[in-house]
Write a protein that holds these residues in place. Structure first.
Motif, PDB file in Angstrom:
ATOM      1  N   UNK A 197      52.549 -26.475  24.031  1.00 24.81           N
ATOM      2  CA  UNK A 197      53.942 -26.030  23.948  1.00 24.81           C
ATOM      3  C   UNK A 197      54.121 -24.979  22.854  1.00 24.81           C
ATOM      4  N   UNK A 198      53.590 -25.276  21.667  1.00 25.94           N
ATOM      5  CA  UNK A 198      53.786 -24.376  20.527  1.00 25.94           C
ATOM      6  C   UNK A 198      53.144 -23.014  20.754  1.00 25.94           C
ATOM      7  N   UNK A 199      51.999 -22.986  21.428  1.00 28.80           N
ATOM      8  CA  UNK A 199      51.339 -21.708  21.715  1.00 28.80           C
ATOM      9  C   UNK A 199      52.197 -20.840  22.625  1.00 28.80           C
ATOM     10  N   UNK A 200      53.116 -21.481  23.366  1.00 23.79           N
ATOM     11  CA  UNK A 200      54.019 -20.752  24.265  1.00 23.79           C
ATOM     12  C   UNK A 200      55.369 -20.470  23.610  1.00 23.79           C
ATOM     13  N   UNK A 201      55.490 -20.773  22.323  1.00 26.64           N
ATOM     14  CA  UNK A 201      56.752 -20.540  21.625  1.00 26.64           C
ATOM     15  C   UNK A 201      57.777 -21.622  21.838  1.00 26.64           C
ATOM     16  N   UNK A 202      57.344 -22.780  22.345  1.00 21.48           N
ATOM     17  CA  UNK A 202      58.242 -23.920  22.571  1.00 21.48           C
ATOM     18  C   UNK A 202      58.001 -24.934  21.460  1.00 21.48           C
ATOM     19  N   UNK A 203      59.033 -25.190  20.657  1.00 23.42           N
ATOM     20  CA  UNK A 203      58.883 -26.124  19.542  1.00 23.42           C
ATOM     21  C   UNK A 203      58.967 -27.559  20.072  1.00 23.42           C
ATOM     22  N   UNK A 204      57.873 -28.329  19.936  1.00 21.74           N
ATOM     23  CA  UNK A 204      57.869 -29.691  20.510  1.00 21.74           C
ATOM     24  C   UNK A 204      58.817 -30.654  19.818  1.00 21.74           C
ATOM     25  N   UNK A 205      59.333 -30.278  18.649  1.00 19.70           N
ATOM     26  CA  UNK A 205      60.276 -31.141  17.941  1.00 19.70           C
ATOM     27  C   UNK A 205      61.724 -30.690  18.075  1.00 19.70           C
ATOM     28  N   UNK A 206      61.939 -29.457  18.526  1.00 25.93           N
ATOM     29  CA  UNK A 206      63.305 -28.931  18.608  1.00 25.93           C
ATOM     30  C   UNK A 206      63.732 -28.563  20.035  1.00 25.93           C
ATOM     31  N   UNK A 207      62.821 -27.983  20.788  1.00 24.15           N
ATOM     32  CA  UNK A 207      63.173 -27.460  22.106  1.00 24.15           C
ATOM     33  C   UNK A 207      63.043 -28.492  23.224  1.00 24.15           C
TER      34      UNK A 207
END
Length: 437
Positions: A197-207
């Motif tokens: 997720x994070x590598x795609x710019x998706x924050x796993x704790x916020x998004x």
């Protein structure tokens, strides 16, 4: 075990059995001698106990424990009372290890690699009371999957999950929760889906919301719409595809080729109290890993672990991906991929300290472990690569399967990020999305 049934003399079968027993005893005594340099306990006839209780979760990478039981490899090394006990979840595994077999729990398990560290540090145990653990071997490399609901099937999300960023944001803006499931906070599946997720710019704790679901319940939960994506081991990703509920965006080997996965973890006090039995257990599991590695054994392996008492899963949901045949469920198919589950060749079973440092660093990245943790000290306590090397020598492991050092060196991920175990802080600094400053 057979008997002569009234026959006057031993037949060929009995002679062969006797020869096998002598060979097994010789192997065990070799283990004893290796475990106790200088001849201490040299007169002992075998391990301190013939019993051990090991937990497993219904995931294909538990196969070495199941095969060691089914093929009587534990018996070969004197552990005739091995109990390989199914666990409902990783939380249950943790709780039963904390209990220990003396209190109705288990002595060790097929377990997520970071979990022995989190338990030893007390970060995931009741009242944060540490339960010291040892890692004796790595059970496998790669062959987990990150799967996505059919709701997002047309977006072409693969190892690069960036096509999901806008879709997830739109769903969240509409007042709906976006749920991404993993199997235990801080465990391997949590780390993989967070990295993806994070590598795609998706924050796993916020998004998105990261939720915990036991492996065997993943498919059923996605079927009723309880999640949008999940990360879990096999056979659950393949079963999802077979039931046309979702598709596999990527296998975790596409995120990090030949990454470490599960571990043989045991209570430190059990190993310390029963060093010869621990060595026997370790040798049996390593020999089972060698069996699991062979392509000619894959079909039998799928049939065995699919049985009701183990996974209760059709072998058809197991066999393809352990051979490297991957149907992603979105039109992509691969035959004979090197992304299959690896159990032995080339040092798979060896517990690299550098790999465990990466898992600890990722747990620091997401705020699950303190930044000032003395990672070298805790790895020195938990990682028992010394026992692994003794066991490898005892079973006559080929030189090519015994790594020369405790580090596999720099590791490169699909997005170009590099983890240098000599400088984990530089790796952390290179990551855009994280909890730490």
């Amino acid at each position: 075990m057979g008997n002569n049934n009234g026959r006057k003399g031993p037949g060929r079968r009995e002679i062969l059995k006797s020869a096998g027993a002598v060979t097994a005893t010789a192997a065990l005594m070799s283990a004893v001698r290796a475990s106790f340099p200088g001849g201490a306990f040299a007169q002992a006839a075998g391990p301190e106990t013939d019993k051990v209780t090991l937990g497993f979760i219904a995931l294909t990478d538990a196969a070495p424990l199941i095969i060691a039981k089914e093929k009587k490899i534990f018996d070969k090394y004197g552990i005739t009372g091995a109990n390989v006990a199914k666990q409902a979840s990783w939380g249950t595994t943790r709780d039963n290890i904390v209990l220990g077999s003396a209190s109705g729990g288990i002595d060790g398990a097929h377990i997520l690699t970071p979990l022995p560290y989190l338990m030893s540090l007390g970060t995931v145990t009741a009242e944060n009371k540490p339960t010291p653990m040892y890692i004796l071997a790595r059970l496998n490399y790669q062959c987990q999957g990150i799967s996505v609901s059919n709701e997002f099937k047309g977006l072409d999300a693969k190892a690069d999950a960036s096509p999901l960023k806008e879709a997830f944001a739109k769903k969240k803006a509409a007042g709906k929760e976006v749920k991404c499931a993993m199997t235990f906070p801080g465990g391997t599946h949590d780390v993989w889906i967070r990295y993806w997720l994070a590598a795609a710019g998706i924050d796993p704790d916020k998004d998105v919301s990261t939720i915990v679901v036991p492996p065997a319940q993943m498919v059923a939960n996605m079927k009723v719409g309880n999640m949008d994506a999940f990360c879990v081991g096999e056979p659950w990703n393949d079963q999802l595809v077979h039931q046309n509920i979702g598709y596999t965006a990527c296998t975790t080997g596409e995120v990090w080729k030949d990454h470490p996965e599960k571990t043989l973890g045991m209570r430190a006090d059990w190993v310390d109290k029963n060093p010869k039995a621990a060595m026997a257990v370790l040798m049996a599991v390593m020999e089972a890993q060698q069996w699991c590695e062979k392509m000619e054994n894959k079909a039998e392996m799928a049939n065995i672990i699919g049985k009701r008492q183990w996974f209760n899963v059709p072998p058809a949901d197991i066999i393809d991906r352990i051979k490297g045949d991957i149907d992603y469920g979105d039109g992509r198919t691969v035959k004979g991929s090197d992304l299959l589950m690896k159990f032995w060749n080339g040092g798979v079973s060896y517990p690299y300290q550098s790999h465990e440092l990466w898992f600890l660093t990722e747990n620091q990245r997401w705020g699950k472990l303190p930044m000032d943790l003395d990672t070298k000290a805790i790895i020195g306590k938990v990682n028992r690569e010394d026992l692994w090397r003794s066991a490898a020598k005892n079973i006559g492991a080929a030189e090519a399967d015994v790594p020369k050092t405790t580090s596999r060196g720099k590791e490169t991920f699909f997005d170009g990020k590099v983890f240098d175990p000599a400088d984990p802080k530089a790796y952390l600094a290179s990551l855009q999305i994280k909890k730490v400053a």
